[in-house]
Design a protein around this motif. Sequence first.
Motif, short mmCIF file in Angstrom:
data_model
loop_
_atom_site.label_atom_id
_atom_site.label_comp_id
_atom_site.label_asym_id
_atom_site.label_seq_id
_atom_site.Cartn_x
_atom_site.Cartn_y
_atom_site.Cartn_z
N ALA A 23 8.46 22.40 32.59
CA ALA A 23 8.55 21.33 33.58
C ALA A 23 8.51 19.96 32.90
N HIS A 24 7.65 19.84 31.89
CA HIS A 24 7.53 18.57 31.17
C HIS A 24 8.83 18.26 30.42
N LEU A 25 9.41 19.27 29.77
CA LEU A 25 10.66 19.06 29.02
C LEU A 25 11.81 18.68 29.96
N LEU A 26 11.89 19.34 31.10
CA LEU A 26 12.99 19.02 32.03
C LEU A 26 12.82 17.62 32.62
N ALA A 27 11.58 17.26 32.94
CA ALA A 27 11.34 15.91 33.47
C ALA A 27 11.69 14.86 32.41
N THR A 28 11.29 15.14 31.16
CA THR A 28 11.63 14.21 30.07
C THR A 28 13.15 14.11 29.90
N ALA A 29 13.81 15.26 29.94
CA ALA A 29 15.27 15.27 29.78
C ALA A 29 15.94 14.45 30.90
N ARG A 30 15.46 14.62 32.13
CA ARG A 30 16.03 13.84 33.24
C ARG A 30 15.82 12.35 33.02
N ASP A 31 14.62 11.97 32.56
CA ASP A 31 14.36 10.55 32.27
C ASP A 31 15.33 10.03 31.21
N MET A 32 15.50 10.83 30.14
CA MET A 32 16.37 10.39 29.04
C MET A 32 17.81 10.24 29.51
N LEU A 33 18.25 11.17 30.34
CA LEU A 33 19.61 11.09 30.90
C LEU A 33 19.79 9.83 31.71
N ALA A 34 18.82 9.55 32.58
CA ALA A 34 18.92 8.39 33.46
C ALA A 34 18.92 7.10 32.64
N THR A 42 19.56 14.88 22.69
CA THR A 42 19.71 15.93 21.68
C THR A 42 18.40 16.72 21.57
N MET A 43 18.43 17.82 20.84
CA MET A 43 17.22 18.62 20.64
C MET A 43 16.14 17.77 19.98
N ASP A 44 16.51 17.07 18.90
CA ASP A 44 15.54 16.27 18.16
C ASP A 44 14.95 15.16 19.03
N ALA A 45 15.82 14.46 19.75
CA ALA A 45 15.34 13.35 20.57
C ALA A 45 14.41 13.85 21.68
N LEU A 46 14.75 14.99 22.25
CA LEU A 46 13.91 15.55 23.32
C LEU A 46 12.55 15.97 22.77
N ALA A 47 12.55 16.56 21.56
CA ALA A 47 11.29 16.97 20.94
C ALA A 47 10.41 15.74 20.71
N GLU A 48 11.01 14.68 20.16
CA GLU A 48 10.23 13.49 19.85
C GLU A 48 9.67 12.84 21.11
N ARG A 49 10.55 12.67 22.09
CA ARG A 49 10.15 11.98 23.31
C ARG A 49 9.10 12.77 24.10
N SER A 50 9.24 14.11 24.08
CA SER A 50 8.31 14.93 24.87
C SER A 50 6.98 15.13 24.14
N GLY A 51 6.97 14.90 22.83
CA GLY A 51 5.76 15.14 22.05
C GLY A 51 5.42 16.61 21.90
N THR A 56 9.08 24.18 19.89
CA THR A 56 8.98 24.46 21.32
C THR A 56 10.31 24.21 22.03
N VAL A 57 10.94 23.09 21.68
CA VAL A 57 12.23 22.77 22.31
C VAL A 57 13.25 23.85 21.95
N PHE A 58 13.25 24.28 20.68
CA PHE A 58 14.21 25.29 20.25
C PHE A 58 13.97 26.62 20.97
N ARG A 59 12.68 27.04 21.04
CA ARG A 59 12.39 28.32 21.70
C ARG A 59 12.78 28.28 23.18
N ARG A 60 12.60 27.13 23.78
CA ARG A 60 12.86 27.01 25.21
C ARG A 60 14.37 26.99 25.52
N PHE A 61 15.13 26.23 24.72
CA PHE A 61 16.54 26.00 25.09
C PHE A 61 17.56 26.59 24.12
N GLY A 62 17.15 26.86 22.89
CA GLY A 62 18.06 27.51 21.94
C GLY A 62 19.07 26.55 21.34
N THR A 63 19.84 25.90 22.21
CA THR A 63 20.85 24.95 21.75
C THR A 63 20.80 23.72 22.65
#
Lengths: 204, 204
Positions: A23-34, A42-51, A56-63
């Motif tokens: 839930a935290h990753l998806l909320a962060t992704a939505r914020d980044m998109l907006a 990107t995977m790296d940017a999402l990892a950094e922004r979500s902390g 974790t990002v790789f295991r959750r989304f793969g690509t």
Amino acid sequence: MSGLQVSWGAPRPERADAARNRAHLLATARDMLAESGPDQLTMDALAERSGLGKGTVFRRFGTRAGIFQALLDEIERGLQERVMSGPPPLGPGAPPVERLIAYGRARVRLLIENTEIARFALDGRQPLPSSPQTPASQMHIRMLLRQLSLDGADLDLLAIQLTAALDGPLLLYLSTDALTNAGPQIEQSLGSAWQDLIERVCRP
Amino acid sequence: MSGLQVSWGAPRPERADAARNRAHLLATARDMLAESGPDQLTMDALAERSGLGKGTVFRRFGTRAGIFQALLDEIERGLQERVMSGPPPLGPGAPPVERLIAYGRARVRLLIENTEIARFALDGRQPLPSSPQTPASQMHIRMLLRQLSLDGADLDLLAIQLTAALDGPLLLYLSTDALTNAGPQIEQSLGSAWQDLIERVCRP
């Protein structure tokens, strides 16, 4: 089938911390998109922004496409809920032909409103359907067709055909960069074409 | 749309030696397929068997899926020829509804007869249409629809929908290993379902 699949069934149960991370990753992704659009997500940017770390990002989304796929799944679950328990004609209570028309129009609108997410999600897809699950669209269309008296039709195959006929023009739209700004007009055209097809097919 | 595309137009002109190499490679690939099946048909094996070198095979096909794509293109060109100048109802001279039905049935038969080639060819495809060229199926269906008097239909979009409705069940079949031996029965089912759809859509 031509691609856009979602599952109606309940997702595999998640452990509480995994569900929180998701839930935290998806909320962060939505914020980044907006804030800065799909190219920056990107995977790296999402990892950094979500902390939460790259692992974790790789295991959750793969690509990277997996991030967009998860966002699209969430959006499509919203449509499922409206179909199952929202007001008619999309929800229960209207005649089946009206519900078929409303469903296609709602799906067209949803994917056009979320063109960027759908486009990036499809980027990682295989052309052949890889999931053994039947797409949600196909199951819903099949259910409504059964309520009609269509002489001599193989309803399973008709549902597959109509699901493809609904997604085909959408996939063409999603693949065509030039049309991105023509959303409202495309939505109108594709919605009307779907209604016309359903009315032809379901004529008594 | 959903994948299976061919071009009607003339291919880019090839130099004579390139054309010879291409014909030799495709003939060799067909021999290898007939002798030992698709799993043995790799880039390296084709280079060795053809005596043309890995560089030539790579430049010609790019990927292993490209070999199968070239074989599928050749098969589909055979269908185009029958559509353009063969006997009716597939070729010219029959009423448009009969030609639409015959076209779908011929396409179903062709792809089911060449299940392995089609399956391996699609392995390398993107889910979104990548070519700016309109698929041959769509152009042919559009041409026949124009000969009918379908009140109020957007014929361009109807052609896209019907092309997707023809390919959708085929793609599902191609993705399902378990059904490989059920070809004749599947061909009958998909052909009838296409005929039923066309008759419903084109009813006056």
